[in-house]
Design an enzyme around this catalytic site. Structure first.
Site, PDB file in Angstrom:
ATOM      1  CD  GLU A   1      -4.141 -10.681   4.429  1.00 15.48           C
ATOM      2  OE1 GLU A   1      -3.849 -10.157   5.506  1.00 15.48           O
ATOM      3  OE2 GLU A   1      -3.739 -10.251   3.333  1.00 15.48           O
TER       4      GLU A   1
ATOM      5  CG  ASP B   1      -4.846  -8.662   8.593  1.00 13.47           C
ATOM      6  OD1 ASP B   1      -3.759  -9.268   8.510  1.00 13.47           O
ATOM      7  OD2 ASP B   1      -5.156  -7.712   7.848  1.00 13.47           O
TER       8      ASP B   1
ATOM      9  CB  ILE C   1       1.180  -9.285  10.046  1.00 10.60           C
ATOM     10  CG1 ILE C   1       1.876 -10.384  10.867  1.00 10.60           C
ATOM     11  CG2 ILE C   1       2.007  -7.987  10.099  1.00 10.60           C
ATOM     12  CD1 ILE C   1       3.304 -10.714  10.391  1.00 10.60           C
ATOM     13  CG  ASP C   2      -3.850  -4.284   8.846  1.00 12.46           C
ATOM     14  OD1 ASP C   2      -4.173  -4.697   7.717  1.00 12.46           O
ATOM     15  OD2 ASP C   2      -3.917  -3.090   9.173  1.00 12.46           O
TER      16      ASP C   2
ATOM     17  CB  THR D   1       2.394  -8.036   5.490  1.00 10.31           C
ATOM     18  OG1 THR D   1       1.445  -8.760   6.270  1.00 10.31           O
ATOM     19  CG2 THR D   1       3.504  -8.984   5.096  1.00 10.31           C
TER      20      THR D   1
ATOM     21  CG  ASP E   1      -7.632  -5.262   5.242  1.00  9.77           C
ATOM     22  OD1 ASP E   1      -6.542  -5.755   5.579  1.00  9.77           O
ATOM     23  OD2 ASP E   1      -8.055  -5.277   4.060  1.00  9.77           O
TER      24      ASP E   1
HETATM   25  C1  IPD Z   1      -3.024  -3.824   4.201  1.00 11.11           C
HETATM   26  C2  IPD Z   1      -2.852  -2.654   5.126  1.00 11.11           C
HETATM   27  C3  IPD Z   1      -2.741  -1.364   4.347  1.00 11.11           C
HETATM   28  C4  IPD Z   1      -3.907  -1.145   3.452  1.00 11.11           C
HETATM   29  C5  IPD Z   1      -4.131  -2.346   2.563  1.00 11.11           C
HETATM   30  C6  IPD Z   1      -4.268  -3.616   3.410  1.00 11.11           C
HETATM   31  P1  IPD Z   1      -2.023  -6.238   4.911  1.00 11.11           P
HETATM   32  O1  IPD Z   1      -3.149  -5.049   4.923  1.00 11.11           O
HETATM   33  O2  IPD Z   1      -3.950  -2.543   6.002  1.00 11.11           O
HETATM   34  O3  IPD Z   1      -2.688  -0.233   5.194  1.00 11.11           O
HETATM   35  O4  IPD Z   1      -3.677   0.001   2.661  1.00 11.11           O
HETATM   36  O5  IPD Z   1      -5.296  -2.124   1.816  1.00 11.11           O
HETATM   37  O6  IPD Z   1      -4.501  -4.713   2.578  1.00 11.11           O
HETATM   38  O7  IPD Z   1      -2.002  -6.821   3.530  1.00 11.11           O
HETATM   39  O8  IPD Z   1      -0.739  -5.642   5.333  1.00 11.11           O
HETATM   40  O9  IPD Z   1      -2.600  -7.193   5.907  1.00 11.11           O
HETATM   41 CA    CA Z   2      -4.691  -6.302   6.309  1.00 15.26          CA
HETATM   42 CA    CA Z   3      -2.300  -9.200   6.782  1.00 11.35          CA
HETATM   43 CA    CA Z   4      -1.891  -9.001   2.997  1.00 16.90          CA
END
Ligand code: IPD
Ligand code: CA
Ligand code: CA
Ligand code: CA
Length: 254
Positions: free
Chosen positions: A65, A80, A82-83, A85, A208
């Site tokens: 990402e 990813d 940190i999913d 963040t 994701d």
């Molecule tokens: C996000 C998270 C979030 C979702 C967003 C994603 P990130 O990822 O998964 O739950 O609603 O669409 O982009 O940006 O924290 O890696």
């Molecule tokens: Ca994510």
């Molecule tokens: Ca992320």
């Molecule tokens: Ca992100």
């Protein structure tokens, strides 16, 4: 594939330890686009993961990402770091590391690791899905009446809000309740583990969902876009659920 999984788990655990250690020492928070934040920890964790995998498989390619594409091999790791963040920055303890290895565009190996709860979700194509080495399966909930669904709000896609609200209004009266946790990868892992019966969101990226979707299908669930098309990779919407909930959700969405 087992060797790929071992390396992916090693990389996820290393990154998990690092991210937890750094939680009170975040040095920079930057906004990539509206409501999409990146910290120095996301970037360093992604590098840690890629370095660990590249050391074992120098001819593989990567999509992270935060660092984008690198390399050109047919095996491509999608990361990813940190999913969730926003949760991480706000000290909400609900985020994870998501790593998938794909071959010609299809996920073969998946790891989703939640270091705070010490939960490691893994899957290898054709070999089922596991949580901490124990087999997991999607729920058996029949229909939607008693189902717990998860979703993600279209907070980066305001143009999708009306359509989102329409679908919410269709689904919500038919389910028991709905959750918005803030990590799409964990939402998918929880569908695989039968904690949620279904999940739906607009506008997700490859990183994701590359690991979470394999977990769901290996746990006996179904994944598609909002039209029921299994080629969700080319679409802007994702629906994942146990087979019975999937059928009901798809009918209500359309
Ligand atoms: C996000 C998270 C979030 C979702 C967003 C994603 P990130 O990822 O998964 O739950 O609603 O669409 O982009 O940006 O924290 O890696
Ligand atoms: Ca994510
Ligand atoms: Ca992320
Ligand atoms: Ca992100």
């Amino acid at each position: 594939m087992q060797a790929f999984l071992t390396i992916a788990v090693r990389a996820a655990r290393k990154a998990g330890d690092y991210i937890v250690r750094e939680a009170d020492k975040i040095r920079s928070v930057q906004s990539k686009s509206s409501n999409d934040f990146v910290t120095n920890v996301d970037e360093a964790a992604e590098k840690l993961i890629i370095d660990t995998i590249a050391q074992a498989y120098p001819d593989h390619s990567f999509l992270g990402e935060e660092s984008g594409h690198s390399g050109s091999g047919e095996y491509r790791w999608i990361i990813d770091p940190i999913d969730g963040t926003t949760n991480y920055i706000r000290k909400v303890p609900h985020w994870c590391i998501s790593i998938a290895c794909t071959y010609r565009g299809r996920s073969e190996v998946a790891v989703i690791y939640d270091p705070i709860r010490e939960e490691l979700f893994t899957a290898v194509k054709g070999r089922g899905a596991q949580l901490n080495d124990k087999r997991i399966r999607v729920s058996q909930t029949n229909g939607l009446e008693h189902s717990l669904l998860a979703t993600g709000f279209p907070f980066r896609h305001p143009q999708k809000l009306a359509e989102y609200n329409r679908i919410f209004n269709q689904l919500f009266p038919h389910c028991a309740d709905m959750r918005r946790g803030g990590s799409a990868a964990l939402d998918l892992a929880y569908v695989a583990a039968g904690r949620f019966d279904g999940f739906w969101e607009f506008g997700l990226n490859e990183w994701d969902i590359a690991a979470g979707t394999l977990l769901v299908t290996e746990a006996g669930g179904i994944v598609s876009d909002f039209s029921g098309n299994p080629n969700y990779q080319n679409s802007n919407s994702l629906l994942a659920a146990n087979p019975k909930a999937f059928k009901s959700m798809l009918k209500l969405i359309n």
